[in-house]
Design an enzyme around this catalytic site. Structure first.
Site, PDB file in Angstrom:
ATOM      1  N   ASP A  19      16.773  -4.290   1.113  1.00 45.75           N
ATOM      2  CA  ASP A  19      17.419  -5.122   2.050  1.00 45.75           C
ATOM      3  C   ASP A  19      18.925  -5.769   1.786  1.00 45.75           C
ATOM      4  OD1 ASP A  19      16.910  -6.690   4.515  1.00 45.75           O
ATOM      5  OD2 ASP A  19      16.485  -8.362   3.217  1.00 45.75           O
ATOM      6  N   SER A  20      19.153  -6.333   2.738  1.00 43.90           N
ATOM      7  CA  SER A  20      20.556  -6.965   2.721  1.00 43.90           C
ATOM      8  C   SER A  20      20.372  -8.301   1.673  1.00 43.90           C
ATOM      9  CB  SER A  20      21.383  -7.525   4.075  1.00 43.90           C
ATOM     10  OG  SER A  20      20.416  -8.351   4.591  1.00 43.90           O
TER      11      SER A  20
ATOM     12  N   CYS B 148      13.834  -8.618  12.334  1.00 44.11           N
ATOM     13  CA  CYS B 148      14.434  -8.670  11.218  1.00 44.11           C
ATOM     14  C   CYS B 148      13.612  -9.107  10.062  1.00 44.11           C
ATOM     15  CB  CYS B 148      15.592  -9.843  11.354  1.00 44.11           C
ATOM     16  SG  CYS B 148      16.587 -10.254   9.733  1.00 44.11           S
ATOM     17  N   THR B 149      13.787  -8.494   8.796  1.00 45.70           N
ATOM     18  CA  THR B 149      12.717  -9.100   7.992  1.00 45.70           C
ATOM     19  C   THR B 149      12.780 -10.120   7.356  1.00 45.70           C
ATOM     20  OG1 THR B 149      13.972  -7.552   6.407  1.00 45.70           O
ATOM     21  CG2 THR B 149      12.149  -6.534   7.307  1.00 45.70           C
ATOM     22  N   HIS B 150      14.200 -10.821   7.560  1.00 48.70           N
ATOM     23  CA  HIS B 150      14.255 -12.390   7.261  1.00 48.70           C
ATOM     24  C   HIS B 150      13.513 -13.407   8.085  1.00 48.70           C
ATOM     25  CE1 HIS B 150      17.775 -10.752   4.848  1.00 48.70           C
ATOM     26  NE2 HIS B 150      17.843 -12.177   4.481  1.00 48.70           N
TER      27      HIS B 150
ATOM     28  N   TYR C 255      24.203  -8.347   6.891  1.00 49.44           N
ATOM     29  CA  TYR C 255      24.601  -7.123   7.171  1.00 49.44           C
ATOM     30  C   TYR C 255      24.950  -7.242   8.697  1.00 49.44           C
ATOM     31  CZ  TYR C 255      23.831  -4.315   2.900  1.00 49.44           C
ATOM     32  OH  TYR C 255      23.743  -3.941   1.669  1.00 49.44           O
ATOM     33  N   GLY C 256      24.158  -8.013   9.449  1.00 53.18           N
ATOM     34  CA  GLY C 256      23.965  -7.951  10.934  1.00 53.18           C
ATOM     35  C   GLY C 256      25.539  -8.095  11.708  1.00 53.18           C
TER      36      GLY C 256
ATOM     37  N   CYS D  42      14.650  -3.583   6.201  1.00 56.39           N
ATOM     38  CA  CYS D  42      15.738  -4.188   6.707  1.00 56.39           C
ATOM     39  C   CYS D  42      16.007  -3.406   8.097  1.00 56.39           C
ATOM     40  CB  CYS D  42      17.149  -4.126   5.816  1.00 56.39           C
ATOM     41  SG  CYS D  42      18.495  -4.444   6.504  1.00 56.39           S
ATOM     42  N   ASN D  43      15.586  -4.188   8.870  1.00 53.63           N
ATOM     43  CA  ASN D  43      15.846  -3.546  10.443  1.00 53.63           C
ATOM     44  C   ASN D  43      17.548  -3.098  10.676  1.00 53.63           C
ATOM     45  OD1 ASN D  43      13.571  -4.382  12.562  1.00 53.63           O
ATOM     46  ND2 ASN D  43      13.649  -5.481  10.827  1.00 53.63           N
ATOM     47  N   THR D  44      18.363  -3.862  10.211  1.00 52.69           N
ATOM     48  CA  THR D  44      19.695  -3.230  10.334  1.00 52.69           C
ATOM     49  C   THR D  44      20.048  -2.029   9.836  1.00 52.69           C
ATOM     50  OG1 THR D  44      20.117  -6.061  10.420  1.00 52.69           O
ATOM     51  CG2 THR D  44      22.135  -4.573  10.452  1.00 52.69           C
TER      52      THR D  44
ATOM     53  N   GLU E 286      18.495 -17.269   3.646  1.00 54.20           N
ATOM     54  CA  GLU E 286      19.345 -16.756   2.501  1.00 54.20           C
ATOM     55  C   GLU E 286      19.643 -18.142   1.567  1.00 54.20           C
ATOM     56  OE1 GLU E 286      20.113 -13.964   0.652  1.00 54.20           O
ATOM     57  OE2 GLU E 286      18.907 -12.799   2.110  1.00 54.20           O
TER      58      GLU E 286
HETATM   59  N1  DGL Z   1      16.698  -8.433   6.756  1.00 54.66           N
HETATM   60  C1  DGL Z   1      17.570  -7.633   7.570  1.00 54.66           C
HETATM   61  C2  DGL Z   1      17.103  -7.115   8.810  1.00 54.66           C
HETATM   62  O1  DGL Z   1      16.053  -6.960   8.837  1.00 54.66           O
HETATM   63  C3  DGL Z   1      19.326  -7.850   7.591  1.00 54.66           C
HETATM   64  C4  DGL Z   1      19.523  -9.190   7.822  1.00 54.66           C
HETATM   65  C5  DGL Z   1      21.219  -9.192   7.896  1.00 54.66           C
HETATM   66  O2  DGL Z   1      21.791  -9.124   6.633  1.00 54.66           O
HETATM   67  O3  DGL Z   1      21.684  -9.585   8.939  1.00 54.66           O
HETATM   68  O4  DGL Z   1      17.807  -6.929   9.905  1.00 54.66           O
END
Ligand code: DGL
Length: 266
Positions: free
Chosen positions: A10-11, A183-185, A42-43, A73-75, A152
């Site tokens: 993940d990011s 988004c996993t966050h 990352y988004g 991580c979805n991104t 974060e």
């Molecule tokens: N947790 C990530 C996701 O699922 C990335 C979030 C990010 O870094 O922008 O998209």
């Protein structure tokens, strides 16, 4: 049987939401996790950069002799999953297909909302995957670029977090009966998201849904870890590209156990 660990990327700390669910559903599996918190989020980044960073995380996990890689991580899934999956000879799983199927199963009125990072929403991947399976669904996507930084920086309980979540989700309130946390966050903000959307809206945790697919694949390829090894606690390994303290505070709290974290430079 295959006693090697499962690799998660993940990011940052978001993928821990997938790990928590894995620990609950498949407690005998061993985990190697890499979070790129030094370069999160990352988004908002260009696709080519996300692709390059994702490959770096994948290569790192391969040095740890993993039997499977999970894009928690979805991104990264939106940008690089298809490509990485083609190139590796171990199973590589993303979170978007499981999240899409779960949303279709859950919706009653056929009105699905998807929240995610700028890249995930811009890629339109959830809508495409949902429509491949069920073209009649109405899918409304919304980028929530501020959510990842709240998580974060471990500010999920602050009043600022509440205001940001309420303001960001306002355009979706009353328009959907199911909302994909794309988004996993975001599951770390779940209580706030549920309050903002209203009790009746069903929230889909794409990461948690993906654990069911992990289980199916382990069974299909017969690569489960031997249960007798489960007692060897403390064998999970967590790596972060940023400072250890921030990652460990969030991880210990979220996973409800003391984990060991190492810093790594990619
Ligand atoms: N947790 C990530 C996701 O699922 C990335 C979030 C990010 O870094 O922008 O998209």
């Amino acid at each position: 049987m295959d006693n090697r660990p499962i690799g998660f990327l993940d990011s940052g700390v978001g993928g821990l939401t997938v790990v928590r669910e894995l620990m609950r559903q498949l407690p005998h599996e061993e985990i190697v996790y890499i979070g790129d918190s030094a370069r999160t989020p990352y988004g908002p980044r260009p696709a080519e950069q996300i692709r390059q960073y994702t490959w770096e995380l994948v290569r790192f996990l391969l040095t740890k002799n993993v039997k499977m890689i999970v894009f928690a991580c979805n991104t990264a899934t939106a940008v690089a999953w298809e490509e990485v999956k083609e190139k590796l000879d171990i199973p590589v799983l993303g979170v978007i297909l499981p999240g899409s199927s779960a949303a279709i199963k859950s919706t009653v009125k056929g009105k699905i909302g998807v929240i995610g990072t700028a890249m995930t929403v811009q890629s339109d991947i959830y809508k495409q995957k949902i429509h491949l399976l069920a073209p009649q669904m109405e899918v409304t996507s919304l980028a929530c670029p501020k959510f990842v930084s709240i998580v974060e920086s471990n500010e999920i309980s602050s009043s600022v977090a509440k205001k940001i979540v309420y303001d960001s989700l306002a355009p979706l309130v009353g328009r959907v009966d199911t909302l994909v946390l794309g988004c996993t966050h975001y599951p770390l903000l779940r209580p706030l998201i549920q309050n903002a959307m209203g009790e009746k809206v069903k929230l889909i945790d794409s990461g948690a849904e993906c654990v069911r697919d992990i289980s199916v694949l382990l069974n299909y390829f017969q690569i489960n870890r031997r249960r007798e090894l489960t007692d060897q606690k403390g064998s999970h390994r967590f790596y972060t590209t940023a400072g250890i303290t921030g990652f460990k505070t969030i991880a210990d709290n979220w996973l409800d156990q003391k984990i060991s974290v190492e810093h790594v430079t990619l």
